[in-house]
Design an enzyme around this catalytic site. Sequence first.
Site, PDB file in Angstrom:
ATOM      1  N   GLU A 109     -17.604 -30.862  18.290  1.00 35.39           N
ATOM      2  CA  GLU A 109     -16.501 -30.503  17.391  1.00 35.39           C
ATOM      3  C   GLU A 109     -15.200 -30.684  18.168  1.00 35.39           C
ATOM      4  O   GLU A 109     -15.037 -30.164  19.272  1.00 35.39           O
ATOM      5  CB  GLU A 109     -16.682 -29.052  16.919  1.00 35.39           C
ATOM      6  CG  GLU A 109     -15.585 -28.617  15.974  1.00 35.39           C
ATOM      7  CD  GLU A 109     -16.043 -27.566  14.965  1.00 35.39           C
ATOM      8  OE1 GLU A 109     -17.258 -27.435  14.730  1.00 35.39           O
ATOM      9  OE2 GLU A 109     -15.161 -26.884  14.414  1.00 35.39           O
ATOM     10  N   ARG A 110     -14.293 -31.443  17.594  1.00 43.78           N
ATOM     11  CA  ARG A 110     -13.020 -31.758  18.257  1.00 43.78           C
ATOM     12  C   ARG A 110     -13.236 -32.422  19.613  1.00 43.78           C
ATOM     13  O   ARG A 110     -12.521 -32.137  20.577  1.00 43.78           O
ATOM     14  CB  ARG A 110     -12.143 -30.509  18.419  1.00 43.78           C
ATOM     15  CG  ARG A 110     -12.007 -29.655  17.183  1.00 43.78           C
ATOM     16  CD  ARG A 110     -11.521 -30.434  16.001  1.00 43.78           C
ATOM     17  NE  ARG A 110     -11.439 -29.616  14.792  1.00 43.78           N
ATOM     18  CZ  ARG A 110     -11.146 -30.121  13.600  1.00 43.78           C
ATOM     19  NH1 ARG A 110     -10.929 -31.413  13.451  1.00 43.78           N
ATOM     20  NH2 ARG A 110     -11.071 -29.340  12.552  1.00 43.78           N
ATOM     21  N   ASN A 152     -18.946 -22.409  16.672  1.00 45.20           N
ATOM     22  CA  ASN A 152     -19.542 -22.431  15.333  1.00 45.20           C
ATOM     23  C   ASN A 152     -21.026 -22.707  15.527  1.00 45.20           C
ATOM     24  O   ASN A 152     -21.434 -23.851  15.722  1.00 45.20           O
ATOM     25  CB  ASN A 152     -18.912 -23.533  14.477  1.00 45.20           C
ATOM     26  CG  ASN A 152     -17.433 -23.282  14.249  1.00 45.20           C
ATOM     27  OD1 ASN A 152     -17.030 -22.193  13.858  1.00 45.20           O
ATOM     28  ND2 ASN A 152     -16.607 -24.276  14.540  1.00 45.20           N
ATOM     29  N   LYS A 230     -17.841 -16.013  17.958  1.00 43.86           N
ATOM     30  CA  LYS A 230     -16.845 -16.235  16.906  1.00 43.86           C
ATOM     31  C   LYS A 230     -17.402 -15.550  15.664  1.00 43.86           C
ATOM     32  O   LYS A 230     -18.399 -15.993  15.098  1.00 43.86           O
ATOM     33  CB  LYS A 230     -16.671 -17.738  16.668  1.00 43.86           C
ATOM     34  CG  LYS A 230     -15.806 -18.094  15.461  1.00 43.86           C
ATOM     35  CD  LYS A 230     -15.555 -19.607  15.373  1.00 43.86           C
ATOM     36  CE  LYS A 230     -14.756 -19.973  14.127  1.00 43.86           C
ATOM     37  NZ  LYS A 230     -14.415 -21.408  14.070  1.00 43.86           N
ATOM     38  N   GLU A 234     -13.510 -18.288   9.840  1.00 42.51           N
ATOM     39  CA  GLU A 234     -13.813 -19.601   9.254  1.00 42.51           C
ATOM     40  C   GLU A 234     -15.278 -19.695   8.815  1.00 42.51           C
ATOM     41  O   GLU A 234     -15.983 -20.667   9.107  1.00 42.51           O
ATOM     42  CB  GLU A 234     -13.452 -20.719  10.237  1.00 42.51           C
ATOM     43  CG  GLU A 234     -11.966 -20.707  10.583  1.00 42.51           C
ATOM     44  CD  GLU A 234     -11.509 -21.842  11.491  1.00 42.51           C
ATOM     45  OE1 GLU A 234     -12.318 -22.328  12.286  1.00 42.51           O
ATOM     46  OE2 GLU A 234     -10.330 -22.219  11.398  1.00 42.51           O
ATOM     47  N   ARG A 267     -14.068 -13.662  20.441  1.00 43.34           N
ATOM     48  CA  ARG A 267     -12.839 -14.396  20.078  1.00 43.34           C
ATOM     49  C   ARG A 267     -12.058 -13.677  18.976  1.00 43.34           C
ATOM     50  O   ARG A 267     -12.644 -13.065  18.087  1.00 43.34           O
ATOM     51  CB  ARG A 267     -13.186 -15.821  19.625  1.00 43.34           C
ATOM     52  CG  ARG A 267     -13.812 -16.630  20.727  1.00 43.34           C
ATOM     53  CD  ARG A 267     -14.220 -17.997  20.248  1.00 43.34           C
ATOM     54  NE  ARG A 267     -13.140 -18.969  20.251  1.00 43.34           N
ATOM     55  CZ  ARG A 267     -12.797 -19.704  19.207  1.00 43.34           C
ATOM     56  NH1 ARG A 267     -13.395 -19.547  18.041  1.00 43.34           N
ATOM     57  NH2 ARG A 267     -11.844 -20.585  19.308  1.00 43.34           N
ATOM     58  N   ASP A 313      -2.885 -21.912  15.917  1.00 44.27           N
ATOM     59  CA  ASP A 313      -4.094 -22.615  16.336  1.00 44.27           C
ATOM     60  C   ASP A 313      -3.740 -23.858  17.152  1.00 44.27           C
ATOM     61  O   ASP A 313      -3.776 -24.966  16.629  1.00 44.27           O
ATOM     62  CB  ASP A 313      -4.885 -23.022  15.066  1.00 44.27           C
ATOM     63  CG  ASP A 313      -6.225 -23.647  15.397  1.00 44.27           C
ATOM     64  OD1 ASP A 313      -6.636 -23.572  16.562  1.00 44.27           O
ATOM     65  OD2 ASP A 313      -6.852 -24.206  14.479  1.00 44.27           O
ATOM     66  N   GLU A 335      -6.973 -18.131  25.624  1.00 42.95           N
ATOM     67  CA  GLU A 335      -7.728 -19.361  25.331  1.00 42.95           C
ATOM     68  C   GLU A 335      -6.770 -20.535  25.162  1.00 42.95           C
ATOM     69  O   GLU A 335      -5.878 -20.509  24.317  1.00 42.95           O
ATOM     70  CB  GLU A 335      -8.563 -19.155  24.055  1.00 42.95           C
ATOM     71  CG  GLU A 335      -9.423 -20.351  23.697  1.00 42.95           C
ATOM     72  CD  GLU A 335     -10.357 -20.083  22.498  1.00 42.95           C
ATOM     73  OE1 GLU A 335     -10.659 -18.915  22.204  1.00 42.95           O
ATOM     74  OE2 GLU A 335     -10.757 -21.063  21.855  1.00 42.95           O
ATOM     75  N   GLU A 341      -6.919 -31.706  20.137  1.00 39.72           N
ATOM     76  CA  GLU A 341      -7.103 -31.688  18.685  1.00 39.72           C
ATOM     77  C   GLU A 341      -5.805 -32.004  17.939  1.00 39.72           C
ATOM     78  O   GLU A 341      -5.764 -32.898  17.101  1.00 39.72           O
ATOM     79  CB  GLU A 341      -7.654 -30.323  18.257  1.00 39.72           C
ATOM     80  CG  GLU A 341      -7.803 -30.199  16.760  1.00 39.72           C
ATOM     81  CD  GLU A 341      -8.382 -28.860  16.320  1.00 39.72           C
ATOM     82  OE1 GLU A 341      -8.720 -28.022  17.179  1.00 39.72           O
ATOM     83  OE2 GLU A 341      -8.494 -28.661  15.087  1.00 39.72           O
ATOM     84  N   TRP A 471      -5.224 -22.764   4.098  1.00 37.57           N
ATOM     85  CA  TRP A 471      -5.311 -22.376   5.503  1.00 37.57           C
ATOM     86  C   TRP A 471      -4.128 -21.548   6.008  1.00 37.57           C
ATOM     87  O   TRP A 471      -4.071 -21.203   7.196  1.00 37.57           O
ATOM     88  CB  TRP A 471      -5.479 -23.624   6.371  1.00 37.57           C
ATOM     89  CG  TRP A 471      -6.688 -24.414   5.991  1.00 37.57           C
ATOM     90  CD1 TRP A 471      -6.734 -25.440   5.099  1.00 37.57           C
ATOM     91  CD2 TRP A 471      -8.028 -24.219   6.457  1.00 37.57           C
ATOM     92  NE1 TRP A 471      -8.020 -25.908   4.988  1.00 37.57           N
ATOM     93  CE2 TRP A 471      -8.838 -25.181   5.812  1.00 37.57           C
ATOM     94  CE3 TRP A 471      -8.620 -23.339   7.372  1.00 37.57           C
ATOM     95  CZ2 TRP A 471     -10.209 -25.279   6.044  1.00 37.57           C
ATOM     96  CZ3 TRP A 471      -9.986 -23.441   7.598  1.00 37.57           C
ATOM     97  CH2 TRP A 471     -10.759 -24.398   6.937  1.00 37.57           C
TER      98      TRP A 471
HETATM   99  C1  GCU Z   1      -9.719 -24.815  14.866  1.00 38.82           C
HETATM  100  C2  GCU Z   1     -10.563 -26.053  14.855  1.00 38.82           C
HETATM  101  C3  GCU Z   1     -11.981 -25.758  14.498  1.00 38.82           C
HETATM  102  C4  GCU Z   1     -12.526 -24.645  15.390  1.00 38.82           C
HETATM  103  C5  GCU Z   1     -11.595 -23.440  15.353  1.00 38.82           C
HETATM  104  C6  GCU Z   1     -11.955 -22.365  16.358  1.00 38.82           C
HETATM  105  O1  GCU Z   1      -9.551 -24.318  13.569  1.00 38.82           O
HETATM  106  O2  GCU Z   1     -10.012 -26.985  13.958  1.00 38.82           O
HETATM  107  O3  GCU Z   1     -12.724 -26.925  14.653  1.00 38.82           O
HETATM  108  O4  GCU Z   1     -13.786 -24.269  15.008  1.00 38.82           O
HETATM  109  O5  GCU Z   1     -10.300 -23.837  15.664  1.00 38.82           O
HETATM  110  O6  GCU Z   1     -11.248 -22.249  17.357  1.00 38.82           O
HETATM  111  O7  GCU Z   1     -12.903 -21.631  16.165  1.00 38.82           O
END
Ligand code: GCU
Length: 607
Positions: A109-110, A152, A230, A234, A267, A313, A335, A341, A471
């Site tokens: 991711e990213r 995630n 986390k 989200e 987090r 973010d 962090e 990103e 968002w």
């Molecule tokens: C941002 C990012 C996500 C990531 C999130 C996080 O929103 O775009 O991909 O999961 O940060 O830090 O948890």
Amino acid sequence: MNLWLTRLKEPVPAGLETPAELARFELSRAFPDVQVELAEQSAMGEGYRIDPLPGGSIRITGGSTGVLYGAYRLILDRFCGETAAAVESAPKYALRMIDCWDNPDGTIERGYAGRSLFFRDGKLSWDPLRIRELGRLLASAGLNVLCINNVNVHFPAQLLLEDDLPALSALAEAFRPFGVRLMVSVDFSQPMRSGIPTADPLDPAVREWWKQTAGRVWAEIPDLAGFLVKADSEGRPGPFTYGRNHADGANMLAEAVAPYGGTVVWRCFVYNCRQDWRDTKTDRPKAAWENYAFLDGEFAANVILQVKHGPFDFQVREPLSPLLLGMKKTKLAMELQLAQEYTGHQIDLYTMIPMWKELYEELPADSIMSLAAVSNLGDDANYTGHPLAAVNLYTYGLLAWDPGTDPEEAVARWCRLTYGFAPAQEKALTSLLLSSRRIYEKYTAPLGIGWMVNPHDHYGPNPSGYEYDLWGTYHKADRNAVGIDRTEAGTGYLAQYPEEIAKKYRDPNTCPDLYLLFYHRLSYTFRMRDGRTLIQRIYDDHFEGLEETRAMAGALTGLPFPEPDAGVIRERMEKQLYNAREWCDIINTFFHRLSGIPDERGRTIYD
Ligand code: GCU
């Protein structure tokens, strides 16, 4: 590919078991003719002392990993041409973390540097040589904790604590000689996979499940650093589902891992990601404070709250998160994000240490006890995609060891170690790298407003891409004005700061320019301190950013990078130029169409 360790020609062999054995190997290869004595003193932990001895030999005294850090310090100093005066050093932060957002299927991711170094086809799977090379890179930069999976946590990542535990243990073993301990991101609802009908942190069956699990996990990996979580963010599960707060959730896990010396890194990236853009009461930057500040003092001793450096973010410019200043009875980690990103996808040049140092202007180093950074690593041959993005990994390590690190010296040291250019070229590269963030900032979203990116992938301009979305990231540009008033007269975000900080930003006439549109809603004709109107400043910055990118491209291509770096740098610079032009034109056109105000200097803005 040895990045800044190019002069350590020989790969680390298999079979070295301890940091001291590794230190002996590295020293014997780096300086076959110098006698270096290692004196382990466990009380020194990760710290070390280097003493030149009569007769030309050297003694490194340190704790079990301290001797390794001392060895790399000596090796890198000498590669930089610095010869030994006595030196003593110990890290400021106990946890100097890299958070990988790697998924079991091998995607990241990213991630902008290829695929995962740890996962393939749903399983842990790695190339031992590369793991040893990575371990060497991390240790030589002073980094000591690697969280290997995405925050995630999607299936099958939960198996890391189940069937894949033996493989995780083998990976932990591979990193052990480098003084690098693993951490795992966990799924707060994981007990439900074992048939428990709830993940309520106060439910006895849930608590027992985590205790049993921690017992099993630490029996396999006694030095596992801990769990990263986390939750309620989200779409991830968390304590809110059960009417509990985040202290309830974190403390439950903390109790389970405490007997083994484990840490829960929790987090604080919690906000309403289903906001209605019509709702003007909710202001996303206020969210972290609202969710956590009232819990100050409630967290167990082995919980660390990990707070993103800014309240949004990882935008190009955000103020320091007020939460980092407001929880004096709680252990905090800041962090950062090495993964680019919002900062150019490791295509555009973006050296981060100047930005990190700005954060420290408002953050006393003692307010946090650890630093974490989202990884910019992947399985590309050069690990970071753009060869020059490695400067962020290395200088992050230096900063996590010593927040007093000087950005210019750190970047120059990286250049010297990586390329060994002649002094004038090294100076040129150092200054290009140090200016890269400001240049990127100029051609992207103006004056702290952020978020004018293409949704989802976050590369390239799209001024209204997030404007009517869920968002909470709005700029509200209309034909007269842009921005959101975040002072006490507006959303009240500013009230989350101590007064000595709040007063710097409250008045638009004295607020630092680069934060102006983060804090204020201003008309395009607002006069800035240098006499320009706001709209003119937006145009000027964008044209300048593009021009400076062109100049940077010229200067970079004149430097004698070796292959394959030279080719990759050229190819990415081309893309960056294209991107800078897109940003400049689209942002200027956007504001020109809205405001109807022409550029005073008559440059081309497309309509
Ligand atoms: C941002 C990012 C996500 C990531 C999130 C996080 O929103 O775009 O991909 O999961 O940060 O830090 O948890």
